[in-house]
Design a protein around this motif. Structure first.
Motif, PDB file in Angstrom:
ATOM      1  N   PHE A 108       0.841  -1.202   0.000  1.00  0.00           N
ATOM      2  CA  PHE A 108       0.000   0.000   0.000  1.00  0.00           C
ATOM      3  C   PHE A 108       0.875   1.251   0.000  1.00  0.00           C
ATOM      4  O   PHE A 108       0.614   2.208  -0.741  1.00  0.00           O
ATOM      5  CB  PHE A 108      -0.913  -0.015   1.227  1.00  0.00           C
ATOM      6  N   ARG A 128      -4.049  -0.460  -4.975  1.00  0.00           N
ATOM      7  CA  ARG A 128      -4.601  -0.013  -3.692  1.00  0.00           C
ATOM      8  C   ARG A 128      -5.964  -0.621  -3.409  1.00  0.00           C
ATOM      9  O   ARG A 128      -6.335  -0.845  -2.259  1.00  0.00           O
ATOM     10  CB  ARG A 128      -4.709   1.506  -3.672  1.00  0.00           C
ATOM     11  N   TRP A 132      -5.538  -4.888   0.544  1.00  0.00           N
ATOM     12  CA  TRP A 132      -5.983  -5.316   1.877  1.00  0.00           C
ATOM     13  C   TRP A 132      -6.349  -6.803   1.920  1.00  0.00           C
ATOM     14  O   TRP A 132      -6.500  -7.383   2.996  1.00  0.00           O
ATOM     15  CB  TRP A 132      -7.181  -4.476   2.315  1.00  0.00           C
TER      16      TRP A 132
END
Length: 501
Positions: A108, A128, A132
């Motif tokens: 990130f 991006r 996660w």
């Protein structure tokens, strides 16, 4: 029945199931590339594939070698330390989750740096959007490896080879159909990781419960965490380099020639990756077997299984790559006219794959011996050669140069592993078992395919005729010489229940 014959029967039964799953995964991988090409074009596909490439390279580090460690240590614990299975599995999953989180933060931050220097960069934005999910993906891969190491190939196949690959093109088609672009398509590629990881972890918990062995206290003092980490640390490097070897060309081509060129190269290379179904199917089964055999010192049995797996790998993989190489324009026509320049890429990479397959599952032998450091060193050399050749060849030959660099690097990686297994492990391995099945595939598939291409052209009719005529000749030869090709093992019923280890 000899131990080697029994092991070959186990290889055949497990390999058949794994092959079905790998075939479905390969087909859905092609569907994914077709969906991207048709809905987003070469430039949009290039953005998605570069983001996927960056994510996959990071994932090679994020799983922290715990997936390979599971394949290495759990079959050995099934043999003589079952009380350590539960804490070891928990340690593997927790370590991969923590490492995945650290890598997600690092990736990130890297994407933010790129965007600061190039505001609005579509690849950085796409990265991006999915970063996660790195810890989720790393836990999923470790859990799937644990299910396979504990003797259940079915869950590995259904989750990793059927459910996840099938859901991805459907998700991408849905979001693009609703008006999303490359950014939305990238997110849709990653989101199916969540349910896949959940199912994989549940399956591991069920397996451990069914094994019914009590947990040994004092796990942290048992020496297992230290042994596991010592094995895994070189695999962190090696796994990251493995993914670099697969994806680095897509990223570098995108940097040198733009996202459209990256899309064409990436799409052509995905056809080659889809052809790895036999290699993937065999590796899923032989790796835990090699670990058990090396642990027990059954060198003769291991060499026998290795030779059989090499024969099958070359025999059943070569026809796919011969047809891809000879009818490359037909395959790429599925993606659209803008992908036509990827023909030479497909030809070069197909030939390179055939040559590399002569080494068989040599990397699995090296890794399951515990020599993960040697495997990492091999990958470092291969990636360095690959990157150097990309920068040398791409300015001369474009994306075809990147394909040639990849082929050379893969052959070098296999050669290094073969020499180490032969001279360090003192195992009798060579490319000779693969030469006869290569001849069989070339005579029965390659020559009819060339004749069909010359008579009917690079058309779907030509490809279908080549596949039908060549397939009939191939099957006839396999039936006639099934003993030499070890194909009797595919029909032999099991003499005893397949061991859970």
């Amino acid at each position: 029945m000899s131990a080697a014959t029994t092991s070959r029967g186990e290889l055949a039964r497990g390999g058949a199931l794994s092959f079905v799953g790998s075939a479905i995964s390969a087909v859905m991988g092609l569907v994914l590339i077709i969906v991207l090409g048709r809905l987003l074009g070469d430039a949009g596909s290039g953005v998605v594939l570069q983001a996927v490439g960056a994510f996959t390279i990071a994932l090679g580090v994020a799983r922290f070698g715990m997936d390979s460690a599971a394949i290495w240590i759990l079959p050995r614990q099934l043999e003589d330390d079952r009380q350590l299975l539960r804490p070891t599995s928990a340690f593997l999953l927790l370590t991969s989750a923590v490492a995945g989180l650290v890598c997600a933060v690092a990736l990130f931050a890297g994407a933010l740096i790129v965007e600061a220097q190039a505001p609005g960069d579509p690849v950085a934005e796409a990265i991006r959007s999915i970063v996660w999910l790195l810890p989720v993906a790393s836990v999923m891969l470790t859990a799937l490896s644990a299910t396979r190491a504990l003797g259940q190939v079915t869950a590995y196949v259904l989750v990793g080879n059927v459910f996840l690959p099938s859901l991805r093109p459907l998700a991408i088609a849905a979001v693009v159909g609703l008006g999303a672009g490359a950014l939305g398509a990238t997110a849709a590629w990653a989101l199916p990781l969540v349910p896949a990881a959940l199912v994989a972890v549940i399956v591991v918990l069920i397996q451990l419960r069914r094994l019914g062995s009590a947990t040994q206290p004092g796990f942290l003092r048992s020496g297992v965490p230290g042994r596991t980490l010592r094995y895994a640390l070189p695999r962190v490097v090696s796994s990251g380099l493995e993914q670099l070897l697969i994806w680095v060309a897509v990223i570098i081509v995108g940097a040198i020639a733009g996202p459209a060129a990256a899309g064409v190269y990436g799409a052509a290379s995905r056809f080659v990756a889809a052809g790895m179904i036999v290699d993937t199917a065999l590796r899923v089964v032989v790796s835990p077997m090699f670990s058990r055999m090396l642990h027990r010192g059954d060198r003769h049995e291991l060499e026998s299984v290795y030779r059989t797996a090499t024969v099958w790998l070359v025999l059943f993989s070569t026809p796919v790559y011969l047809l891809l190489a000879i009818f490359a324009p037909v395959a790429l026509s599925l993606l659209g006219e803008s992908f036509a320049e990827g023909q030479a890429v497909l030809i070069v990479m197909s030939v390179g794959s055939i040559v590399t397959f002569l080494a068989g599952n040599i990397h699995s032998v090296l890794l399951m011996s515990g020599r993960s450091g040697l495997a990492a060193a091999n990958k470092a050399v291969a990636v360095a050669v690959n990157v150097a050749l990309i920068y040398a060849f791409v300015p001369l030959w474009g994306i075809t140069g990147a394909a040639a660099a990849w082929a050379v690097a893969c052959a070098l990686d296999a050669l290094l592993a073969s020499l180490q297994v032969r001279y360090v492990l003192k195992l009798n391995v060579s490319p000779l078992p693969g030469l006869y099945p290569l001849l069989v595939a070339t005579l029965t598939i390659g020559i009819p395919a060339l004749a069909s291409r010359m008579l009917l052209g690079a058309t779907w009719v030509g490809l279908i005729v080549a596949a039908l005529v060549g397939g009939a000749l191939f099957l006839a030869w396999c039936r006639w010489d099934r003993r030499r090709l070890h194909l009797g093992e595919l029909r032999r019923p099991p003499s005893s229940p397949t061991p859970q280890g």
